[in-house]
Design a protein around this motif. Structure first.
Motif, PDB file in Angstrom:
ATOM      1  N   MET A  29       0.706  -1.373  -0.032  1.00 35.36           N
ATOM      2  CA  MET A  29       0.104   0.128   0.065  1.00 35.36           C
ATOM      3  C   MET A  29       0.764   1.196   0.081  1.00 35.36           C
ATOM      4  N   SER A  30       2.048   0.988   0.175  1.00 36.13           N
ATOM      5  CA  SER A  30       3.017   2.272   0.117  1.00 36.13           C
ATOM      6  C   SER A  30       3.626   2.636  -1.178  1.00 36.13           C
ATOM      7  N   SER A  31       2.805   3.437  -1.781  1.00 38.38           N
ATOM      8  CA  SER A  31       3.464   3.999  -2.959  1.00 38.38           C
ATOM      9  C   SER A  31       3.097   5.460  -3.312  1.00 38.38           C
TER      10      SER A  31
ATOM     11  N   GLN B 178      -0.576   6.704  -3.304  1.00 40.66           N
ATOM     12  CA  GLN B 178      -1.325   6.627  -2.064  1.00 40.66           C
ATOM     13  C   GLN B 178      -1.459   8.380  -1.652  1.00 40.66           C
ATOM     14  N   ILE B 179      -0.638   9.014  -2.177  1.00 36.00           N
ATOM     15  CA  ILE B 179      -0.759  10.606  -1.993  1.00 36.00           C
ATOM     16  C   ILE B 179      -2.110  11.155  -2.441  1.00 36.00           C
TER      17      ILE B 179
ATOM     18  N   ARG C 278      -5.800  16.035  -0.595  1.00 35.93           N
ATOM     19  CA  ARG C 278      -5.674  16.380   0.846  1.00 35.93           C
ATOM     20  C   ARG C 278      -4.391  16.945   0.936  1.00 35.93           C
TER      21      ARG C 278
ATOM     22  N   THR D  74      -0.924  18.756   2.273  1.00 31.61           N
ATOM     23  CA  THR D  74      -0.450  18.875   3.461  1.00 31.61           C
ATOM     24  C   THR D  74      -0.574  20.342   3.910  1.00 31.61           C
ATOM     25  N   LYS D  75      -1.237  20.749   4.687  1.00 34.14           N
ATOM     26  CA  LYS D  75      -1.123  22.366   5.223  1.00 34.14           C
ATOM     27  C   LYS D  75       0.006  22.614   5.898  1.00 34.14           C
ATOM     28  N   LEU D  76       0.271  24.002   5.723  1.00 33.39           N
ATOM     29  CA  LEU D  76       1.390  24.403   6.428  1.00 33.39           C
ATOM     30  C   LEU D  76       1.333  24.442   7.874  1.00 33.39           C
ATOM     31  N   PHE D  77       0.246  24.645   8.361  1.00 36.58           N
ATOM     32  CA  PHE D  77      -0.202  24.716   9.848  1.00 36.58           C
ATOM     33  C   PHE D  77      -1.293  23.770  10.187  1.00 36.58           C
ATOM     34  N   ALA D  78      -1.551  23.500  11.445  1.00 32.39           N
ATOM     35  CA  ALA D  78      -2.595  22.882  11.832  1.00 32.39           C
ATOM     36  C   ALA D  78      -3.149  23.619  12.773  1.00 32.39           C
ATOM     37  N   LYS D  79      -4.442  23.993  12.784  1.00 30.10           N
ATOM     38  CA  LYS D  79      -5.351  24.673  13.449  1.00 30.10           C
ATOM     39  C   LYS D  79      -5.527  24.212  14.903  1.00 30.10           C
TER      40      LYS D  79
ATOM     41  N   MET E  13      -2.979  29.329  25.828  1.00 32.22           N
ATOM     42  CA  MET E  13      -1.913  28.125  25.300  1.00 32.22           C
ATOM     43  C   MET E  13      -2.294  26.851  25.968  1.00 32.22           C
TER      44      MET E  13
ATOM     45  N   TYR F 288       3.635  20.950  23.361  1.00 33.77           N
ATOM     46  CA  TYR F 288       4.659  21.658  22.373  1.00 33.77           C
ATOM     47  C   TYR F 288       5.744  22.328  23.137  1.00 33.77           C
ATOM     48  N   MET F 289       5.607  22.937  24.270  1.00 38.04           N
ATOM     49  CA  MET F 289       6.671  23.753  24.836  1.00 38.04           C
ATOM     50  C   MET F 289       7.500  23.100  25.833  1.00 38.04           C
TER      51      MET F 289
END
Lengths: 301, 485
Positions: free
Chosen positions: B1-3, B6-7, B11, B13-18, B214, B221-222
């Motif tokens: 399944m890895s090829s 599959q992308i 969808r 990839t976003k630069l950031f996650a909300k 935060m 994260y921090m």
């Protein structure tokens, strides 16, 4: 680009590289993290515009704020000077022989003098003020011209044997190399050493000393501060205390020169230097001598 | 399944996650009540300590705990620490560190879950949320609702409460560094130091931001601590675990009634996720996001009670216990995990440092002397042939009252000394000086010995005059010409 793919377990894309079977998820950054990063970029640009930043051929960009580290330093120095102004004024106004009445002022003067000494005096007198042959040790209690605050200040201001200086302290030991034979010089040197018990007295030397030396150094060799004639009866020798070095000093005397500092340093610095030298352990008490008896009588009435 | 195919192009990839907002639900239970207690105690200590008074007499401050940076003193009740005794503070910090290791290896992330400032203030701010906006569902509704006057008013009210708490928190901090009542008055009169205003501003801003907004992101994260904890926790440490062998597969009560035996105890009610302050699903297993505050245990136990199943589907357990139970063994009491070589070793080190500090505290003197000989020049020949050495002698009076100290020469029988504040003629073997309270008196001391004195070791001794004499001594050397005639 390498083999990017979706990771089934997380639904996240991988970065597409593989290290020994380990892959990395291309997990997106948290939004605040990214904004923080953008903010630092914006800040860096603003900083580079506001402050000196870019090196150019001749000099760097100056920055719109006009700030420089040299300017900052100059401001800090000025701030220091302003902060010390009151103290400096007090030091200027206080006669040096009155410094000791105010321990706080004296401490400040000694601290300032220590700094000035490191710059101006260590070349000859050494960093510990211990001097060396020909350069007086300022720690000990033997003073050619006197060791109270006022005398030290005078020496600093006017120097010793400073050419072209009317008020400088001058003393010249005559050279006896022509007047006395080598044997006679040896006899006198031995007599001089006998003052401090380092040699046997001899009649010939005593006679020669009385004839040639006692006028300045005193019959017992205790010296004369008025003339700057060294005390020969103590344990301290400027040019060495052996028979040979004393004989040499009789035959062909050496004379050191202390510069007059009044043309190079301001009066307050000289005052602080005098206080520091006085504080080294050999300083003497100032004894006030009235200019004439009538003044003294006036004061008493 | 890895090829490559599959992308999914739809969808990217976003630069950031909300950030997914976390709206923890109110829950009650033994762990929640313990959390209330810890929160009350820690906040009371933090806000209240600077206001405790401690009478130290007329010469020292009367604040029980005071970090007096200006005068380089640290007061803690009856203990006064000087800069050269800073090892006490260092020792306490080491104890705090090892104590953290001890607690973590024994009961897991108890620090994170209960007493970490981030946890305590986040908890406090979440209660403010509940107070202003209501519980989880109301908050989620309000969050999703478009902006209106009512929403804006609620937000303004809530953020004002945040700000008051944050300001109070920042203000409490500076009270540790100056006399609290005086500083409070100066602060409001505008007479306090600018560093006080700056500190309050920074701490107000960070408390407002980290506690109000935060929150769990600080933990995830921090904060480096969850990463370090991974190395401190082992299979015998207590952690909050979901017993998947008992809970899986999940199924609602209805489904379980229809098909008995096919489902585990977990009814998939999601209450454990709803109450979690970091929004983590503990059923996914141990994770940095789990701060082991145990609110999910409270929630799950409540649900299990309602559906009539035994408590402890989510519970404190060690990984070792988990394997043991999964294999069909009986649950073991939690206290047995506390006693094991690792915790005993940590405790021994921790207690050893503590005892050493107590010993040092009990045996320390309130008098200090340090002697520094002049090295340039190391000795001085005077005109009468005698030898003089100079020393900088510092006498410390570490009591908050003035004391008379006698400084005495020990050794070199014929030697005498004088100081720079007295004439040489008064040189003696004993000198008495009055030292103000809590001060170091620096003296420049000249020691003079007769001609021909050899170089030798000797000492200065300081003795307090009056009741309960204390003594401090310091060895040093007297330098002289080696082969004087």
């Amino acid at each position: 680009m390498a083999n990017r793919r979706l990771d089934e377990a997380t639904g996240t894309e991988t970065v597409g590289h593989e290290w020994d079977g380990i892959e990395e998820l291309d997990t997106p950054m948290p939004r605040w993290w990214l904004w923080t990063f953008f903010a630092t970029v914006v800040f860096a640009v603003g900083y580079a515009i506001a402050y000196p930043a870019w090196p150019l051929v001749e000099k760097g960009t100056e920055g719109v704020l006009g700030w420089t580290s040299r300017g900052e330093f100059a401001r800090e120095m000025q701030h220091e000077r302003d902060g010390r102004a009151a103290l400096m004024a007090q030091l200027t106004a206080t006669p040096i022989e009155r410094l000791a009445d105010d321990p706080e002022l004296m401490r400040a003067a000694v601290a300032g003098g220590r700094a000035a000494f490191k710059v101006n005096c260590v070349q000859c007198h050494g960093s510990g003020a211990a001097g060396s042959a020909g350069y007086p040790n300022l720690n000990d209690d033997d003073w050619l011209w006197g060791g109270d605050l006022k005398t030290i200040e005078y020496t600093l201001l006017h120097g010793i044997r400073q050419p072209g200086e009317d008020t400088t302290r001058t003393s010249l030991m005559p050279a006896f190399g022509g007047a006395l034979s080598s044997e006679q010089i040896g006899q006198v040197a031995d007599h001089v050493l006998s003052f401090s018990g380092k040699a046997k007295d001899n009649a010939a030397g005593a006679q020669l000393f009385a004839d040639n030396c006692a006028a300045c150094h005193g019959p017992a060799g205790t010296g004369n501060r008025e003339l700057g004639a060294p005390n020969l009866a103590d344990a301290i020798w400027l040019y060495g205390g052996t028979s040979e070095s004393i004989a040499q000093q009789i035959r062909q005397p050496r004379h050191g020169v202390m510069p007059a500092w009044q043309h190079r340093l301001d009066p307050v610095t000289i005052r602080m230097l005098a206080a520091y030298v006085h504080s080294l352990g050999g300083g003497e008490q100032f004894v006030e001598v009235a200019a004439n008896a009538a003044d003294q009588a006036d004061e008493q009435r | 399944m890895s090829s490559v195919e599959q992308i999914a192009p739809e969808r990217p990839t976003k630069l950031f996650a909300k950030r997914q907002s976390v709206h923890p639900r109110r829950i009650d239970g033994p762990f929640r009540r313990f959390k209330w207690l810890v929160m009350f105690v820690t906040l009371a200590i933090y806000y209240g300590t600077p206001w405790l008074r401690w009478d130290r007499g007329p010469y020292a401050p009367d604040q029980a705990v005071l970090i007096d940076l200006a005068n380089q003193r640290f007061y803690m009740f009856g203990i006064e620490i000087w800069p050269h005794e800073f090892y006490f503070v260092a020792g306490l910090l080491i104890m705090a560190g090892i104590g953290l290791f001890l607690v973590t290896s024994a009961v897991g992330r108890a620090w994170c879950g209960y007493s970490c400032p981030q946890t305590v203030w986040t908890d406090l701010f979440q209660h403010v949320d509940r107070f202003v906006d209501g519980d989880r569902n109301a908050r989620m509704r309000l969050d999703a609702a478009p902006w209106s006057a009512g929403k804006a008013a609620r937000r303004a009210f809530k953020w004002t409460i945040y700000l008051v708490i944050a300001f109070w928190t920042g203000g409490a901090w500076i009270m540790y560094f100056a006399d609290a009542p005086t500083l409070t008055r100066d602060f409001w009169n505008g007479d306090a130091a600018s560093v006080a205003y700056g500190t309050v501003a920074v701490l107000t801003a960070t408390t407002f931001w980290l506690g109000g907004f935060m929150r769990e992101q600080v933990c995830i994260y921090m904060c480096p601590w969850p990463r370090i904890q991974g190395a401190l926790i082992d299979e015998k440490s207590l952690i909050v675990t979901y017993k998947d062998w008992r809970g899986e597969p999940r199924g609602s009560v209805k489904k379980a009634e229809k098909d008995p035996g096919a489902f585990g105890d977990c009814i998939d009610c999601n209450l454990c996720v709803a109450v979690c302050p970091t929004g983590y699903d503990i059923r996914k297993g141990p994770d940095v996001a789990c701060i082991t505050c145990s609110l999910c245990i409270d929630a799950c136990d409540r649900v299990m009670k309602e559906v009539g199943r035994p408590r402890g589907l989510i519970d404190y357990a060690t990984l070792e216990d988990c394997r043991h139970e999964a294999a069909g063994g009986q649950p073991r009491p939690a206290w047995r995990t506390l006693l094991r070589p690792r915790t005993v070793i940590y405790f021994t080190i921790w207690a050893g440092i503590g005892l050493a500090l107590l010993f040092a505290l009990g045996t320390r003197t309130h008098l200090g002397i340090s002697v520094e000989p002049d090295r340039n020049p190391s000795f001085m020949l005077l005109s009468d042939g005698s030898v003089r050495n100079a020393y900088t002698v510092k006498l410390r009076n570490m009591q908050s009252r003035p004391r008379a100290l006698q400084l005495e020469l020990e050794g070199i029988p014929a030697a005498e000394m004088w100081t720079d504040d007295m004439p040489r003629q008064e040189a003696a073997r004993k000198i008495v000086r009055e030292i103000p309270p809590d001060t170091t008196l620096p003296l420049r001391v000249y020691v003079i010995a007769p001609p021909g004195s050899p170089p030798q070791a000797f000492g200065f001794a300081a003795t307090t005059q009056g009741e309960r004499p204390e003594r401090a001594a310091s060895e040093t050397r007297f330098e002289a010409p080696e082969n004087e005639r």
